[in-house]
Design a protein around this motif. Sequence first.
Motif, mmCIF file in Angstrom:
data_model
loop_
_atom_site.group_PDB
_atom_site.id
_atom_site.type_symbol
_atom_site.label_atom_id
_atom_site.label_comp_id
_atom_site.label_asym_id
_atom_site.label_seq_id
_atom_site.Cartn_x
_atom_site.Cartn_y
_atom_site.Cartn_z
ATOM 1 N N ALA A 1 32.230 41.783 43.218
ATOM 2 C CA ALA A 1 33.467 41.555 42.467
ATOM 3 C C ALA A 1 34.155 40.308 42.996
ATOM 4 O O ALA A 1 34.298 40.146 44.207
ATOM 5 C CB ALA A 1 34.396 42.754 42.603
ATOM 6 N N LEU B 1 37.733 38.341 42.608
ATOM 7 C CA LEU B 1 39.093 38.480 42.096
ATOM 8 C C LEU B 1 39.958 37.300 42.537
ATOM 9 O O LEU B 1 39.795 36.773 43.636
ATOM 10 C CB LEU B 1 39.736 39.778 42.599
ATOM 11 N N ASP B 2 40.882 36.916 41.662
ATOM 12 C CA ASP B 2 41.899 35.922 42.002
ATOM 13 C C ASP B 2 42.917 36.606 42.913
ATOM 14 O O ASP B 2 43.676 37.473 42.478
ATOM 15 C CB ASP B 2 42.572 35.418 40.725
ATOM 16 N N ARG C 1 46.594 37.053 42.014
ATOM 17 C CA ARG C 1 46.941 37.932 40.898
ATOM 18 C C ARG C 1 46.981 39.389 41.322
ATOM 19 O O ARG C 1 47.051 40.284 40.485
ATOM 20 C CB ARG C 1 45.924 37.750 39.763
ATOM 21 N N ILE C 2 46.927 39.617 42.625
ATOM 22 C CA ILE C 2 46.975 40.969 43.184
ATOM 23 C C ILE C 2 48.283 41.149 43.932
ATOM 24 O O ILE C 2 48.677 40.287 44.728
ATOM 25 C CB ILE C 2 45.802 41.207 44.151
ATOM 26 N N TYR D 1 40.261 49.899 41.628
ATOM 27 C CA TYR D 1 40.917 49.030 42.609
ATOM 28 C C TYR D 1 42.396 48.994 42.221
ATOM 29 O O TYR D 1 42.749 48.408 41.197
ATOM 30 C CB TYR D 1 40.387 47.605 42.535
ATOM 31 N N HIS E 1 42.573 47.006 38.937
ATOM 32 C CA HIS E 1 41.777 45.782 38.832
ATOM 33 C C HIS E 1 40.308 46.068 38.550
ATOM 34 O O HIS E 1 39.472 45.155 38.639
ATOM 35 C CB HIS E 1 41.952 44.944 40.093
ATOM 36 N N GLN F 1 35.490 44.803 35.714
ATOM 37 C CA GLN F 1 36.667 44.227 36.361
ATOM 38 C C GLN F 1 37.795 44.017 35.349
ATOM 39 O O GLN F 1 37.624 44.198 34.147
ATOM 40 C CB GLN F 1 36.314 42.894 37.028
ATOM 41 N N SER F 2 38.951 43.608 35.872
ATOM 42 C CA SER F 2 40.145 43.420 35.052
ATOM 43 C C SER F 2 40.308 41.963 34.629
ATOM 44 O O SER F 2 40.020 41.042 35.396
ATOM 45 C CB SER F 2 41.381 43.847 35.844
ATOM 46 N N SER G 1 43.091 39.892 36.933
ATOM 47 C CA SER G 1 42.763 39.212 38.182
ATOM 48 C C SER G 1 41.433 38.468 38.113
ATOM 49 O O SER G 1 40.861 38.106 39.145
ATOM 50 C CB SER G 1 42.722 40.223 39.335
ATOM 51 N N ALA G 2 40.944 38.216 36.903
ATOM 52 C CA ALA G 2 39.704 37.468 36.755
ATOM 53 C C ALA G 2 39.884 36.041 37.273
ATOM 54 O O ALA G 2 40.947 35.427 37.104
ATOM 55 C CB ALA G 2 39.284 37.439 35.291
ATOM 56 N N THR H 1 42.566 29.319 39.508
ATOM 57 C CA THR H 1 42.367 30.116 40.720
ATOM 58 C C THR H 1 42.146 29.199 41.927
ATOM 59 O O THR H 1 41.344 28.265 41.866
ATOM 60 C CB THR H 1 41.155 31.054 40.564
#
Length: 238
Positions: free
Chosen positions: A114, A116-117, A120-121, A154, A162, A170-171, A174-175, A180
């Motif tokens: 995975a 993730l950005d 964005r979390i 997540y 996420h 995935q979401s 937060s892609a 990014t």
Amino acid sequence: MLFRHAETVRSAHPGLAAGALHASGVDATADVGARVAEYTARALTRLADGPESRFPEVLAWRRTFARMGLRPTQYRCASESLLRRLRKEGSLPRIHPVVDLCNAVSVAYAVPVAALDADRITGPLLEVRPAHGDEEYTTFDGRTEHPAPGEVTYADAAGRAHARRWTNRQSGHSAVRDGTRRVLVVAEAMHEGGADTVARTLETLAEELAAHWPVTPVTALLAPDAPEFTIVDDARVP
């Protein structure tokens, strides 16, 4: 910000092997085509001996999904979906250099990866845990869904989910995208020898990220006695 798997998840899935990577300073300009081709070629060579459904790495996730009450042929882990697409089409879609590398390494090692950005979390905690049912998940086309209570996701401190069905999807929120700059990458395995596979996966990704961007990736293997990974320079996004 901390990333970890909840004790309830680890207790229910004692075969879990996991690791995480954080890197700050990526962008969308790197040319990773040659490296993607090398890793996908490795996967295609393995697929020539038999479909991904026979891989021990995939079979272990299928058993995990079945234990969670999911039909494994309806909901596939991310690496199985990528391998299946690679087998049928001969290549993977180009999305973003970081994602393309992660997808290519994922099929090469046959485990879910995975990307993730990290900005964005919402911290201070991103946890792989059973959903309460009120978390908000954003699809890639912008729709909002709510993971079912008990579904592994997540989840961050803002109640955002996420992922759906753990390693299935995935979401969109937060892609990794053109803007990014910081990424959190997570590799997870369930098969025997998974810890070694996860370690090699993270080592490979760290080397590739450092070769293509001016970054110094930080990696860690996550285990019951060391379950948390610290993500530095936390930026919170509502």
